[in-house]
Design an enzyme around this catalytic site. Structure first.
Site, PDB file in Angstrom:
ATOM      1  N   HIS A 190     -45.748 -62.988 -68.102  1.00  0.00           N
ATOM      2  CA  HIS A 190     -45.890 -62.719 -66.528  1.00  0.00           C
ATOM      3  C   HIS A 190     -44.751 -63.492 -65.903  1.00  0.00           C
ATOM      4  O   HIS A 190     -43.673 -62.880 -66.315  1.00  0.00           O
ATOM      5  CB  HIS A 190     -47.393 -63.714 -66.090  1.00  0.00           C
ATOM      6  CG  HIS A 190     -47.733 -63.146 -64.820  1.00  0.00           C
ATOM      7  ND1 HIS A 190     -47.439 -62.198 -64.094  1.00  0.00           N
ATOM      8  CD2 HIS A 190     -49.043 -63.732 -63.951  1.00  0.00           C
ATOM      9  CE1 HIS A 190     -48.107 -62.009 -62.876  1.00  0.00           C
ATOM     10  NE2 HIS A 190     -48.999 -63.101 -62.841  1.00  0.00           N
ATOM     11  N   HIS A 233     -44.359 -53.020 -68.330  1.00  0.00           N
ATOM     12  CA  HIS A 233     -45.139 -53.417 -67.202  1.00  0.00           C
ATOM     13  C   HIS A 233     -46.552 -52.565 -67.348  1.00  0.00           C
ATOM     14  O   HIS A 233     -46.427 -51.573 -67.816  1.00  0.00           O
ATOM     15  CB  HIS A 233     -44.696 -53.207 -65.736  1.00  0.00           C
ATOM     16  CG  HIS A 233     -45.323 -53.886 -64.670  1.00  0.00           C
ATOM     17  ND1 HIS A 233     -46.650 -53.537 -64.106  1.00  0.00           N
ATOM     18  CD2 HIS A 233     -45.093 -55.070 -64.232  1.00  0.00           C
ATOM     19  CE1 HIS A 233     -47.037 -54.419 -63.275  1.00  0.00           C
ATOM     20  NE2 HIS A 233     -45.931 -55.545 -63.193  1.00  0.00           N
ATOM     21  N   ASP A 248     -38.597 -59.101 -62.874  1.00  0.00           N
ATOM     22  CA  ASP A 248     -38.091 -60.385 -63.495  1.00  0.00           C
ATOM     23  C   ASP A 248     -36.564 -59.982 -63.956  1.00  0.00           C
ATOM     24  O   ASP A 248     -35.943 -60.958 -64.147  1.00  0.00           O
ATOM     25  CB  ASP A 248     -39.123 -60.865 -64.643  1.00  0.00           C
ATOM     26  CG  ASP A 248     -40.376 -61.520 -64.241  1.00  0.00           C
ATOM     27  OD1 ASP A 248     -40.097 -62.210 -62.997  1.00  0.00           O
ATOM     28  OD2 ASP A 248     -41.518 -61.410 -64.659  1.00  0.00           O
TER      29      ASP A 248
HETATM   30  N1  ACO Z   1     -39.637 -54.950 -75.004  1.00  0.00           N
HETATM   31  C1  ACO Z   1     -39.962 -53.974 -76.194  1.00  0.00           C
HETATM   32  N2  ACO Z   1     -41.180 -53.491 -76.386  1.00  0.00           N
HETATM   33  C2  ACO Z   1     -42.059 -53.441 -75.410  1.00  0.00           C
HETATM   34  C3  ACO Z   1     -41.858 -54.202 -74.271  1.00  0.00           C
HETATM   35  C4  ACO Z   1     -40.653 -55.043 -74.111  1.00  0.00           C
HETATM   36  N3  ACO Z   1     -40.479 -55.839 -73.148  1.00  0.00           N
HETATM   37  N4  ACO Z   1     -43.056 -53.827 -73.516  1.00  0.00           N
HETATM   38  C5  ACO Z   1     -43.825 -53.056 -74.114  1.00  0.00           C
HETATM   39  N5  ACO Z   1     -43.239 -52.774 -75.328  1.00  0.00           N
HETATM   40  C6  ACO Z   1     -44.009 -51.680 -76.121  1.00  0.00           C
HETATM   41  C7  ACO Z   1     -44.623 -52.674 -77.086  1.00  0.00           C
HETATM   42  O1  ACO Z   1     -44.290 -52.778 -78.275  1.00  0.00           O
HETATM   43  C8  ACO Z   1     -45.711 -51.326 -77.302  1.00  0.00           C
HETATM   44  O2  ACO Z   1     -45.364 -50.397 -78.065  1.00  0.00           O
HETATM   45  P1  ACO Z   1     -45.977 -49.828 -79.199  1.00  0.00           P
HETATM   46  O3  ACO Z   1     -47.173 -48.681 -78.514  1.00  0.00           O
HETATM   47  O4  ACO Z   1     -45.211 -48.672 -80.100  1.00  0.00           O
HETATM   48  O5  ACO Z   1     -46.917 -50.698 -80.096  1.00  0.00           O
HETATM   49  C9  ACO Z   1     -45.989 -50.567 -76.115  1.00  0.00           C
HETATM   50  O6  ACO Z   1     -44.562 -51.029 -75.613  1.00  0.00           O
HETATM   51  C10 ACO Z   1     -47.138 -51.257 -75.113  1.00  0.00           C
HETATM   52  O7  ACO Z   1     -46.803 -52.546 -75.029  1.00  0.00           O
HETATM   53  P2  ACO Z   1     -48.118 -53.462 -74.655  1.00  0.00           P
HETATM   54  O8  ACO Z   1     -47.463 -55.007 -74.897  1.00  0.00           O
HETATM   55  O9  ACO Z   1     -49.202 -53.282 -75.198  1.00  0.00           O
HETATM   56  O10 ACO Z   1     -48.248 -53.545 -73.066  1.00  0.00           O
HETATM   57  P3  ACO Z   1     -48.955 -54.248 -72.038  1.00  0.00           P
HETATM   58  O11 ACO Z   1     -49.288 -53.150 -71.026  1.00  0.00           O
HETATM   59  O12 ACO Z   1     -50.077 -55.050 -72.740  1.00  0.00           O
HETATM   60  O13 ACO Z   1     -48.071 -55.250 -71.645  1.00  0.00           O
HETATM   61  C11 ACO Z   1     -46.287 -56.587 -70.644  1.00  0.00           C
HETATM   62  C12 ACO Z   1     -47.137 -55.201 -70.403  1.00  0.00           C
HETATM   63  C13 ACO Z   1     -46.771 -57.867 -71.173  1.00  0.00           C
HETATM   64  C14 ACO Z   1     -45.693 -56.662 -69.160  1.00  0.00           C
HETATM   65  C15 ACO Z   1     -45.228 -56.238 -71.642  1.00  0.00           C
HETATM   66  O14 ACO Z   1     -44.566 -54.938 -71.434  1.00  0.00           O
HETATM   67  C16 ACO Z   1     -44.269 -57.300 -72.027  1.00  0.00           C
HETATM   68  O15 ACO Z   1     -44.473 -58.254 -72.771  1.00  0.00           O
HETATM   69  N6  ACO Z   1     -42.945 -57.204 -71.336  1.00  0.00           N
HETATM   70  C17 ACO Z   1     -41.934 -58.357 -71.618  1.00  0.00           C
HETATM   71  C18 ACO Z   1     -42.433 -59.377 -70.747  1.00  0.00           C
HETATM   72  C19 ACO Z   1     -42.087 -59.371 -69.108  1.00  0.00           C
HETATM   73  O16 ACO Z   1     -41.123 -59.116 -68.954  1.00  0.00           O
HETATM   74  N7  ACO Z   1     -43.155 -59.837 -68.267  1.00  0.00           N
HETATM   75  C20 ACO Z   1     -43.107 -59.506 -66.998  1.00  0.00           C
HETATM   76  C21 ACO Z   1     -44.082 -58.639 -66.410  1.00  0.00           C
HETATM   77  S1  ACO Z   1     -43.979 -58.478 -64.653  1.00  0.00           S
HETATM   78  C22 ACO Z   1     -44.549 -59.797 -63.881  1.00  0.00           C
HETATM   79  O17 ACO Z   1     -45.703 -60.234 -64.632  1.00  0.00           O
HETATM   80  C23 ACO Z   1     -44.030 -60.487 -62.936  1.00  0.00           C
END
Ligand code: ACO
Length: 388
Positions: free
Chosen positions: A220, A271, A325
């Site tokens: 987050h 996201h 971010d």
């Molecule tokens: N890097 C690489 N792969 C990613 C990323 C990333 N940052 N984000 C998502 N993916 C991929 C996952 O590997 C997954 O791939 P798959 O379908 O092949 O397994 C797919 O995208 C879905 O990812 P999830 O983690 O299931 O998506 P979810 O909606 O649960 O998560 C989240 C969203 C937590 C923001 C995720 O994108 C992430 O971890 N990002 C990095 C952390 C980040 O930047 N957080 C800030 C968000 S903005 C905020 O809160 C202010």
């Protein structure tokens, strides 16, 4: 029929008049006004008024509201001593969470949840949070604490208390824009946390303390610090290899992407709601380029831009784009803020959104109480201790 949605994806759990997100089109509005227009024209104080009153203020109203915030910068009682007693090596987000919780100890009526009193508490905590963050940073650096100045805006006063000198108008404007962009964002994890807590008719301090704990997580708000760490790591890796940073970005990102099924993440990307570029990131991208150029940090911007290019090529089709971010890391670094203050900056702004949601919740409350699917055994024998 109950349906199970892991991570509550797609579940609508509240109504709000504050912010609207269209994740497919990349739209964010506060009370119907596009975020871009607010970032260009508004101030943080005006944005908070908008969120809390669902309309823009008239001139006299804004003067009055800003004066109310400015008159509340000071911390209560012997709070100064509390800050000076904190371990200098404590992490700022843990300090902030503990300090916001402690503010309740100085409130003779901490539990009141009627809307007018809840708004008063929200105003106090919003105004006092920058003092907590700036004072702790001065304390850990062994510097004298700087008293807040009620003639300065929220953004200017914070930078003044942090650095001990008046910031330039350009720095104030840059910081103020970051505060506007981070103020509210639908039912994100920390906002949901705040609403869940206040829905028990607990209190504003508990709700905001819980929200700060949620925001800290690297998935987050903690991601802005992780982005900066990633940029630092890439630079250190290039140095170690005796190569230019531009030569190591591609292998670094590709290695992380190859390990994404083991949980590796490129921080600042992806996201739950946006499947295109986050409109705050669009704004911050252009903005961070300008401020990075003005402050000699263009290399960081160029690294970020290259990462974005690789990610678009590799995973853009999956809807993984920069979130708020990603470019806020370069922006905060260029303003001269220390890495571990990035998430506290986010919290300083988001308190306005959390508190606004708590007020909405209190005005039309129903206790949050979802269910869990029980997946354990039934009718299990109770085995006596000596037979286990
Ligand atoms: N890097 C690489 N792969 C990613 C990323 C990333 N940052 N984000 C998502 N993916 C991929 C996952 O590997 C997954 O791939 P798959 O379908 O092949 O397994 C797919 O995208 C879905 O990812 P999830 O983690 O299931 O998506 P979810 O909606 O649960 O998560 C989240 C969203 C937590 C923001 C995720 O994108 C992430 O971890 N990002 C990095 C952390 C980040 O930047 N957080 C800030 C968000 S903005 C905020 O809160 C202010």
């Amino acid at each position: 029929m109950s349906t199970f949605a892991k991570g509550l994806e797609g579940v609508v759990a509240a109504e709000t008049r504050m912010s609207f997100i269209d994740g497919e089109k990349g739209i964010l509005e506060y009370v119907g006004i596009p975020i871009d227009a607010l970032a260009r024209n508004s101030t943080f104080e005006e944005t908070v008024f908008l969120l809390w009153n669902c309309r823009l203020p008239k001139k006299a109203e804004l003067v009055d509201f800003s004066a109310q915030i400015r008159s509340r910068y000071a911390l209560p009682g012997d709070f100064r001593k509390r800050i000076l007693d904190m371990p200098k090596d404590a992490q700022p987000m843990h300090v902030l969470r503990t300090a916001v919780s402690s503010l309740s100890l100085y409130d003779p009526n901490p539990n009141a949840t009627d809307v007018p009193t809840a708004r008063e508490k929200a105003l106090n905590i919003l105004a006092q949070t920058p003092t907590i963050v700036a004072w702790f940073d001065r304390h850990r650096r062994g510097l004298p604490l700087v008293e807040p100045r009620s003639d300065l805006s929220f953004a200017a006063n914070f930078l003044y208390m942090l650095n001990g000198k008046e910031p330039t108008p350009a720095m104030v404007r840059a910081f103020d824009i970051c505060m506007i962009l981070h103020a509210d964002h639908g039912l994100n994890n920390s906002t949901f946390t705040a609403r869940v807590i206040i829905s028990t008719l607990s209190d504003m301090y508990s709700a905001l303390t819980g929200a700060i704990g949620s925001l800290r997580g690297p998935l987050h708000g903690g991601a802005n610090e992780e982005v900066m760490e990633m940029l630092n790591e890439i630079e250190a890796f290039a140095k170690q290899q005796g190569k230019d940073t531009s030569a190591v970005i591609e292998p670094y990102i590709m290695d992380k992407l190859a390990r994404r099924h083991e949980g590796a993440r490129i921080m600042g990307f992806g996201h739950r709601v946006y499947k295109t570029i986050d409109p705050r990131a669009t704004f911050l991208k252009t903005f961070s380029k300008q401020i990075a150029a003005d402050t000699g940090n263009l290399k960081l911007y160029e690294m970020s831009s290259k990462i974005e290019e690789i990610m678009a090529r590799e995973v853009g089709a999956k809807g993984i784009y920069p979130n708020v971010d990603f470019y806020s890391a370069t922006t905060y670094h260029s303003i001269g803020l220390k890495l571990d203050l990035f998430t506290p900056m986010f919290a300083m702004s988001r308190i306005s959104g959390w508190a606004g949601h708590c007020i909405e919740q209190l005005a039309d409350n129903r206790l949050f109480r979802p269910k869990a699917n029980y997946i354990g055994p039934h009718e299990a024998p109770y085995v006596p201790m000596d037979q286990r």
